[in-house]
Each structure stands twice: as C-alpha cells, then as structure tokens.
Design a protein around this motif. Structure first.
Motif, short mmCIF file in Angstrom:
data_model
loop_
_atom_site.label_atom_id
_atom_site.label_comp_id
_atom_site.label_asym_id
_atom_site.label_seq_id
_atom_site.Cartn_x
_atom_site.Cartn_y
_atom_site.Cartn_z
N SER A 93 44.84 36.41 44.91
CA SER A 93 45.22 36.08 46.19
C SER A 93 46.19 35.05 47.23
O SER A 93 46.24 35.48 48.26
CB SER A 93 43.30 35.01 46.25
N LYS A 98 49.08 37.84 46.85
CA LYS A 98 48.90 38.59 47.79
C LYS A 98 48.38 37.92 49.35
O LYS A 98 48.35 39.27 50.33
CB LYS A 98 47.54 40.13 47.33
N ARG A 99 49.19 36.55 49.01
CA ARG A 99 48.14 36.57 50.48
C ARG A 99 47.92 36.73 51.63
O ARG A 99 47.63 36.70 52.57
CB ARG A 99 49.66 36.91 51.19
N GLU A 100 45.69 36.35 51.36
CA GLU A 100 44.86 37.15 51.45
C GLU A 100 43.85 35.76 51.42
O GLU A 100 44.23 35.44 50.96
CB GLU A 100 43.76 38.08 51.44
N PRO A 101 43.16 35.64 52.83
CA PRO A 101 42.18 34.14 52.52
C PRO A 101 41.22 34.90 51.60
O PRO A 101 40.91 35.71 51.29
CB PRO A 101 41.90 34.04 53.89
N SER A 122 42.99 29.30 54.04
CA SER A 122 43.53 30.82 54.57
C SER A 122 45.30 30.56 53.83
O SER A 122 46.07 29.35 54.40
CB SER A 122 43.33 30.21 56.08
#
Length: 772
Positions: free
Chosen positions: A280, A283-286, A308
């Motif tokens: 996560s 991928k720089r996703e919350p 986040s």
C-alpha cells in the motif's frame, strides 16, 4: 423574532440563557458609550437652539437627557455581573423601559423646539437626531426590543414635527427612515444572536473533543504516525515511540517498515500484514485496519494501522499520515471466542464446526494435488446404557477417557473431533494409502472397546465406524460426511463393533428409504394398505382356530412392497403407531363378522405398547367393532421387555384385564429369558419357523428346543403355535412334538379378506386341510 426581542423562550432544545446573557453583556459594554453619545447629542442640540429657545428651557431639557442617560447606563452596568453567564427573559424585557425613557426625552426636542426653529436650526436638529438614531440601531442592536422602542418613539415624534412644520411628504420620508433603522437593528440583532449561539455550540464541541482526546491520552490506546515521501518516520509521536519501547528521537528518519519489522528486518521473514502494508505504501494508496505483529521488548504485540497519502498544494506526494492501535487484547479475546466456537468444552477436541472446516480444507488440498482424503464417523456402542444406569456425570467422564485414547492414536496427518453426544469424527488429510486408513479404523474400534475404569466402575463399550474417501465418495465436505454417515449406519445395523466403507449401493438404499418413507406417510390416506389373513389350525384335527392378520402395502408406482422393508421403516419414522392402530381397527371390524369362536391375531409393535394410551385404543376398537375380547389375540415380541422403566407391562396387564389373549411371538430367537414368561399372562407361545425347518432336517438342537418350549408351555398352561409348516412331514413332526396349533403354507397361504371371510363362515367341524 419574538425570541429575539425577548418576548418568549422557544420550546426547543436550545439553551437561551447564555444567549440572553450575551445580549445583556453587549448592552453593558456600550452603556458608557451610549451615555457619552446622549450627552454629546444633547449638547449639540442646546448649541443649535441657543439663539432661538430660552436658555433655561434648553438647560432643563439637557439636564433631563443627562439624568435619563445616566440612569440607563447605571441600570445596565448594575446587572452586568448577574447576567454574565446567563440571563432570564425578564432581564431582556426590562430594557424596554430604557428605550422608552430615552425616546421620550429625546422626542421633546423636535416637538418643543422644532416649532420655533428656522430652516438652518431645523436641519441641524434633524441631522443630529438622525445620527443618534443610526448610531443606536447599530451599537445597541444586541438589545433590539429597547432599541426599537427608542427608534419608534423618537422617529415618530420627529416625523410628526416635520409634517407639521414643513410637509407631510417629508414627515413620511422621516418615518420611512425610522422603519429602515428598525429593520437594520432587527437584522443586526439576529446576526449577533446567531453568532453567539454558534460560539456556544463550538465551545461545547471543543470541550467534548478535549474530553475525548484527554480520555485517549489517559488510556494510551491510539497514536499518530507520519512518514515523508521516502517512507521514513518523521516527527515521531511520543506515544508511538513509547508503544515501541524506544526513544522518539531514535526512530526519526528510520524507514517506517524497518521500525515495525524489528528483528525480522534483517532476516526478511515478514508477516503477511507487513507485506500488505509495504504494498500500500509503494502504491501510495490509502489503507485501513491492516493487522501486523510487532515485537516490543521481546513480546509479540498486534497493531492495527490506518493511513492515507498526503499531497501538497501542487499535488506532489509528500508522505503518509495515519493512526495506529494496539489490539493485542482484543485479538486474544477474539481468539478465545473463536476457540470456544470451534472446540468442544468437555473434551477439548475440535467440534463439528472445526471438523467441517478441516474437512473442507482437506478436500480442497486433495483436489488440488489429485490425491485422496478420508473421513471417519465414530459412534460409541452401548454408551446410552452407561448414561441411563450410572448418570450423565459418569458418562461425561467416560467421554473424556474416550477422547484421550483417540488423541493418542492420531498423527500429524489426522484430526480427531467430537461431533456431539457420543459421536466422534476423524479427518485424514492424506488418504492415498487406503489400507492404512482401514487399519486405523480397526485400531480405533479395538482401542475404544477395551474396558474403562471410571469412578470405581469397570465399563465396557464399543465403537462402530463409517468410512468414506474423498473425492471418490463425495465432491464436497457435506457429501463426504453424508457418505460416511451412511457407512456408519451399515456398521450399526450389522451389530456394531465393525467398520464399513461407503459403497454407492448405500446411497441407493438411503434414497430408496427416503422415497419409501414419503410414500408411506400417505399410504393410509391413499388406501394403499390392506390385510391378508393366514389360517391358524389345530395341530391334531386341522380344524380352523383363527387367522393372523398380515399387513401388506401395494404402491401404485412401486407395486407390492415387502413388509421386511416398510415395517422397519415405519418404526424408524415413528409411523408404526398410526399404522398399527389402522391394522387393529380393520382386523377387529372384519373378525366381528366371522363365526364364533374363530379368533384374529394381530402383531403389536413395542412402540405401541410403550404408549400409555394404547390400552384405551384397544378397548375402543373392540367396542366399535363389537368383537368379543376373547376372540382378539395380540402378538408381542421379547423386545417389549428390553426397555426398563416404561409402561409396557402396565399396558399389557390392562389389556389382559379386558379378556384379550396374549401371545409371545418368535420365542427362542431373541434373549429368550424365562423371566419374560413370568412378567405377564401369556396364553400361547409361537415357535419360530427356523426351528421348525431345522427339526424337519433332523437337527437335534432344534428338536430339543421345540420339546423344551412345548413342555414349558404345558407346565404354564399355555398353548404352542408352530410357524412356517409347509409340508406333510413337518406337520406330522410338529404334531408328534406336541405343538397345539400350526400355521404355514401347508394349511393355507395368507388369504384376501373375501376368501378368509368365506373360510371363516363354514362349518367349524370341517377341516382346513380338505379345503386348502
């Protein structure tokens, strides 16, 4: 609007006390300002009319304005402390007197002085009054009721004076100006009240948030974390560091994943949760509620992380921010609950739920690797007798001993569990060696059949096992369990102490039983059952003594169905009582039309005799049919006496007291305890056809048993009936052995009701042999 003016308090959830206090405080803060405005305004009016009005009049009016202004100012200052936090409706209403008083003294100027004014003086007066009114509508809008009263009184007087001195049009303009100031005052007063109400609500919300934050700080349950664009810890939260057992300054700048991985960072042996977190972050996703293990001072803790990504104003990625919680205790509680839901509390073995889950996993692995798994159903033999005689506490301890023995037999390839009651199960993950699985089944039976010492009691039980292999015997866990269950039934039917592997024929038989049971439930209503009557004759003369009623079932689709199939099915399905009552009622109605003293014999199931209402039903059947009780003979088997503590003996005694005869059927094929003969008053004993056939073949044992039964019956005053006589030689042998009555194909097959009725109405002296 009425609430704003202070005319009433609304019936809502808003607390108007602090709002009215704010209104009063605003008036108090501007009290001295308004006093100065009144003094300055009065001074300007005096200067404006100094050359036109006598000085004493101006001085007197100025003094009056000053006195009223001082009184109003002191009134508002006097209530400042009392209304600092809350004020009542009456406090706001009282300010209307201030407005009326000031309006009255200021209205003297236009009404009294305006008549003597020239154009310049009049213009100056109106400018001064307009400025005073405008200033009051803005400055004192927090107390709209008092201010409006001041504006109305002064504005009305001003409009009257202008109308009288100049023209009504200018007076109307002055009145319009006054109304606009009233509206402005009202709007500003409303805005001030709304602002204060919002301030109060925000203060309460801030206090609530502060309390919650303080509670979180006290409990130390959650913390904040933050990383930069390179996923390094920045501005380490003290509580986050304390939870890790490190100095906050020591982890600033360290990779976030390294801080969480701890000792596993060097080995690379990361938990799945940490790998998910890394993915996560990459991928720089919350993400939310990612569960990871963390080692703190050598102790494993479980953290739950939520975070986040953060971006600056240009949209560039600058890192992550999130919160974490230590959920170790919650996880332990959840694991404890999960264990309680999946393990048997008595034995500690996996329960039905976990066994089903384990079997599903084994089935999946077998399908994946193209191998086989196995499932065993284990049922303890004679366990119910332990519970019934020694009580459930002893039974529970026996189950614990059974589980201990089963645990010792299990390997890493096997899972043993308790399904409930006295049923256990074994999941064999890899059952490629079928012979080894079958050896395990035999070993289980042998080990569980060894004696047990429980509470100074030596107990003997056994075990029956049903075995099924997956996916051959079932593509799903449910199907495999059903297959093993069918195999277990075969083992139990065979007497117990055995194991059987599933065969497709078992499923066919089970399906046939299911279909037959459904059809049997409607057999009576659909008039599919009927009775046949087999003659019973006197052994010496062949004279007709009576008939035995035999139940038959002819299904419109399946045709004639053997009693050997549907009678046991009726007993298992709890249908035998209803069918038995139908047979008894129909047999009695038919026998009532026969010549006296021909009897009718009816077989009675043990389930019927264990029903306390059966004797009453027999009496009702005799009454409705008109059959004399002595012409009814009920045939029972030894199994009636196998169940202790039931009402069977009392039921039989009640039936005998009516005059009904009783016959012991199939004597010699069961336990054949002579004690059964002493428990009730039998009129005859029926010798099973197996002994008749054996005697006809010259078997000494069969001949000896028949002689012993005949001698026993003679000594007890009972008759004997030999079943299954099919030849003349068998008839002579039975007659020679001393049997009283005979029935069999030699004398007559089971007859339909019309033929039996014709035979029963013939001359009783005619022999059955001649007409058969």
């Amino acid at each position: 609007m009425r609430a704003l003016l202070g005319l009433y308090d609304p019936a809502d959830t808003t607390d108007w006390g602090p709002i009215r206090a704010a209104q009063m405080n605003a008036g108090s803060q501007l009290a001295l300002f308004m006093l100065a405005a009144n003094v300055v305004g009065a001074s300007l009016i005096v200067l404006n009319f100094a050359a036109l009005v006598p000085l004493w009049k101006l001085a007197s009016w100025g003094a009056l304005v000053g006195a009223v202004g001082v009184a109003v100012a002191f009134r508002r200052l006097a209530v400042r402390h009392r209304t600092e936090r809350t004020a009542t409706l009456g406090d706001v209403r009282d300010t209307v007197l201030d407005g009326l008083a000031l309006g009255a003294v200021w209205s003297i100027a236009p009404l009294l002085f305006g008549a003597n004014a020239d154009a310049q003086a009049a213009s100056g007066m109106w400018i001064i009054l307009s400025i005073l009114m405008a200033a009051s509508s803005v400055a004192m809008a927090a107390l709209p009721l008092a201010t409006i009263m001041f504006l109305v009184v002064l504005g009305g007087a001003n409009a009257v004076a202008i109308s009288l001195i100049h023209s009504p049009a200018l007076g109307a303009a002055s009145l319009l100006f006054t109304l606009l100031l009233v509206f402005a005052c009202t709007a500003r007063g409303k805005a001030l009240v709304v602002i204060r109400a919002n301030e109060i609500a925000l203060a309460e919300r801030d206090e609530t948030v502060s309390l919650l934050l303080r509670e979180f700080e006290d409990k130390a349950a959650d913390w904040l974390w933050e990383t930069d664009a390179q996923r390094r810890v920045m501005r380490a939260n003290p509580r986050f560091a304390v939870s890790l057992g490190v100095d906050p300054m020591a982890i600033n700048g360290m990779p976030f994943l390294q801080v969480l991985a701890g000792p596993a960072w060097e080995s690379g042996n990361f938990a799945s949760g940490l790998r998910g977190l890394a993915e996560s972050l990459k991928k720089r996703e919350p993400f939310r509620d990612i569960l990871i293990p963390v080692f703190v001072d050598g102790e494993e803790r479980w953290w739950e992380l939520t975070g986040s990504p953060r971006f600056n104003e240009d949209g560039s990625f600058i890192g992550f921010r999130g919160v974490g919680s230590d959920v170790t205790e919650a996880r332990e509680s959840a694991n404890k609950i999960s264990r309680m839901a999946r393990y048997d509390t008595l034995t500690g073995l996996p329960n039905r739920l976990l066994i089903n889950e384990s079997l599903a996993v084994a089935m999946s692995e077998a399908d994946r690797w193209n191998t086989r798994c196995a499932f065993m159903m284990i049922d303890l033999d004679r366990f119910k007798a332990v519970n019934d005689t020694l009580g459930h506490p002893v039974g529970d301890r026996l189950l614990m001993r059974v589980s201990e023995r089963l645990k010792q037999l299990m390997s890493a390839n096997d899972i043993i569990g308790r399904l409930g009651g006295d049923e256990f199960a074994v999941v064999v993950r890899d059952a490629s060696d079928a012979a080894a699985v079958e050896r395990l089944a035999r070993t289980i039976i042998d080990v569980l059949s060894a004696p047990y010492d429980v509470d100074n009691h030596t107990l003997y039980i056994g075990a029956s096992v049903g075995l099924a292999f997956g996916p051959r015997d079932g593509r799903t866990a449910e199907m495999l369990i059903r297959s093993a269950d069918l195999a277990l039934y075969r083992s139990k039917d065979a007497g117990g102490g055995l194991f059987h592997a599933y065969e497709p024929q078992l499923h066919v038989e089970a399906e046939e039983r299911r279909v037959l049971e459904i059809a049997l439930r409607g057999a009576i209503e659909n008039d599919q059952l009927h009775l046949l009557y087999q003659p019973v004759v006197q052994a010496g003369t062949g004279a007709l003594m009576g008939f035995e009623a035999l139940l038959r079932w002819t299904h419109p689709e399946f045709g004639p169905i053997s009693p050997a199939k549907f009678v046991p099915l009726a007993e298992d399905a709890r249908l035998i009582a209803a069918i038995g009552e139908w047979v008894l009622r129909r047999a009695c109605m038919e026998a009532a039309g026969w010549d006296d003293p021909i009897r009718i014999a009816v077989n009675v199931s043990p389930e019927q005799l264990h029903n306390a209402n059966f004797a009453a039903f027999v009496a009702r059947a005799l009454k409705e049919s008109g059959l004399h009780p002595s012409r009814l003979e009920l045939e029972v088997t030894e199994s009636v006496f196998m169940r202790e503590g039931t009402a069977a003996i009392q039921t039989l005694e009640a039936i005998l007291d009516m005059g009904v005869r009783l016959s012991l059927d199939d004597f010699g094929t069961g336990y054949s305890s002579l004690g059964y003969l002493s428990r009730t008053r039998f009129s005859s004993i029926k010798i099973d056809r197996s002994f008749v056939q054996g005697a006809s073949k010259g078997q000494k044992e069969a001949i000896a048993i028949i002689r012993a039964v005949v001698a026993l019956a003679d000594s007890l005053g009972m008759a004997t009936t030999a079943e299954g006589v099919e030849t003349e030689d068998e008839h002579r042998l039975i007659q020679a052995l001393g049997c009283t009555k005979v029935q069999g194909y030699y004398f007559g097959r089971p007859l339909p009701v019309t033929e039996a009725r014709a035979l029963a109405t013939r001359d009783s002296d005619s022999g059955i042999a001649q007409v058969a």
